[in-house]
Design a protein around this motif. Structure first.
Motif, PDB file in Angstrom:
ATOM      1  N   VAL A 187       0.831  -1.204   0.000  1.00 36.88           N
ATOM      2  CA  VAL A 187       0.000   0.000   0.000  1.00 36.88           C
ATOM      3  C   VAL A 187       0.865   1.255   0.000  1.00 36.88           C
ATOM      4  N   PHE A 188       1.845   1.324   0.904  1.00 39.02           N
ATOM      5  CA  PHE A 188       2.660   2.530   0.996  1.00 39.02           C
ATOM      6  C   PHE A 188       3.588   2.687  -0.212  1.00 39.02           C
ATOM      7  N   LEU A 223       1.362   4.162  -2.834  1.00 33.21           N
ATOM      8  CA  LEU A 223       1.022   5.561  -2.537  1.00 33.21           C
ATOM      9  C   LEU A 223       2.243   6.483  -2.526  1.00 33.21           C
ATOM     10  N   ARG A 272      -0.006   8.517  -8.412  1.00 36.42           N
ATOM     11  CA  ARG A 272      -0.946   7.543  -7.842  1.00 36.42           C
ATOM     12  C   ARG A 272      -1.782   8.168  -6.740  1.00 36.42           C
ATOM     13  N   ARG A 273      -1.173   9.025  -5.941  1.00 38.27           N
ATOM     14  CA  ARG A 273      -1.956   9.727  -4.910  1.00 38.27           C
ATOM     15  C   ARG A 273      -2.984  10.647  -5.562  1.00 38.27           C
ATOM     16  N   ILE A 333      -5.872   8.449  -6.641  1.00 35.56           N
ATOM     17  CA  ILE A 333      -6.697   8.097  -5.478  1.00 35.56           C
ATOM     18  C   ILE A 333      -7.601   9.281  -5.104  1.00 35.56           C
ATOM     19  N   HIS A 393      -0.297   3.005 -13.716  1.00 39.07           N
ATOM     20  CA  HIS A 393      -0.452   3.405 -12.312  1.00 39.07           C
ATOM     21  C   HIS A 393      -1.669   2.711 -11.689  1.00 39.07           C
ATOM     22  N   LEU A 431      -1.948   0.327  -8.361  1.00 41.00           N
ATOM     23  CA  LEU A 431      -2.914   0.594  -7.292  1.00 41.00           C
ATOM     24  C   LEU A 431      -3.845  -0.597  -7.081  1.00 41.00           C
ATOM     25  N   LEU A 439      -5.864  -1.101  -3.598  1.00 41.46           N
ATOM     26  CA  LEU A 439      -6.407   0.229  -3.341  1.00 41.46           C
ATOM     27  C   LEU A 439      -7.536   0.624  -4.286  1.00 41.46           C
ATOM     28  N   LEU A 493      -7.390   0.684   1.931  1.00 40.99           N
ATOM     29  CA  LEU A 493      -6.919   1.738   2.822  1.00 40.99           C
ATOM     30  C   LEU A 493      -6.929   1.299   4.278  1.00 40.99           C
ATOM     31  N   ALA A 530      -3.476   0.286   5.463  1.00 43.19           N
ATOM     32  CA  ALA A 530      -2.644   1.432   5.853  1.00 43.19           C
ATOM     33  C   ALA A 530      -3.098   1.999   7.185  1.00 43.19           C
TER      34      ALA A 530
END
Length: 117
Positions: A16-17, A20, A25-26, A29, A56, A60, A65, A84, A87
């Motif tokens: 996950v991290f 992200l 990618r952020r 999201i 991307h 994810l 995600l 999520l 995380a």
């Protein structure tokens, strides 16, 4: 939304991290917060092209995600809230450990000061 990779292993906090850790990618999201979105629309809103957005999105999805669903010739992507949670649980665990360490240090300091009187 269906998850075409439902048989894959459960994502780890590292998955996950790592996913992200990339700014695009952020941004993806963040844009998916409003609901399922086709790849083309995401690409219009970002500074990278459609092929890069698709790559991307695969990362994810691999991290758990996002989910995707094919509707005709369109692939719609949506957030996978359970991804999520991985995380969130990691962060809560880290925070709980830090707070416990701080509380233990305060207790030790109070004891030390009491012994020096």
């Amino acid at each position: 939304m269906s998850n075409h990779s439902a048989a894959r292993r459960t994502a780890t906090p590292d998955d996950v991290f790592d996913a992200l850790g990339e700014p695009v990618r952020r941004q993806i999201i963040a844009r998916l917060r409003t609901g399922p979105t086709p790849v083309g629309k995401l690409a219009e809103q970002l500074t990278v092209g459609r092929p890069a957005v698709s790559k991307h999105l695969r990362v994810l999805e691999g991290a758990g995600l996002v989910h995707h669903e094919s509707r005709g010739t369109r692939n719609l992507y949506a957030l996978a809230p359970e991804g999520l949670v991985v995380a969130q649980q990691w962060l809560v665990g880290m925070w709980d450990t830090a707070l416990t360490g701080f509380a233990d240090a305060v207790v030790d300091e109070v004891k030390r000061r009491g012994e020096n009187r």
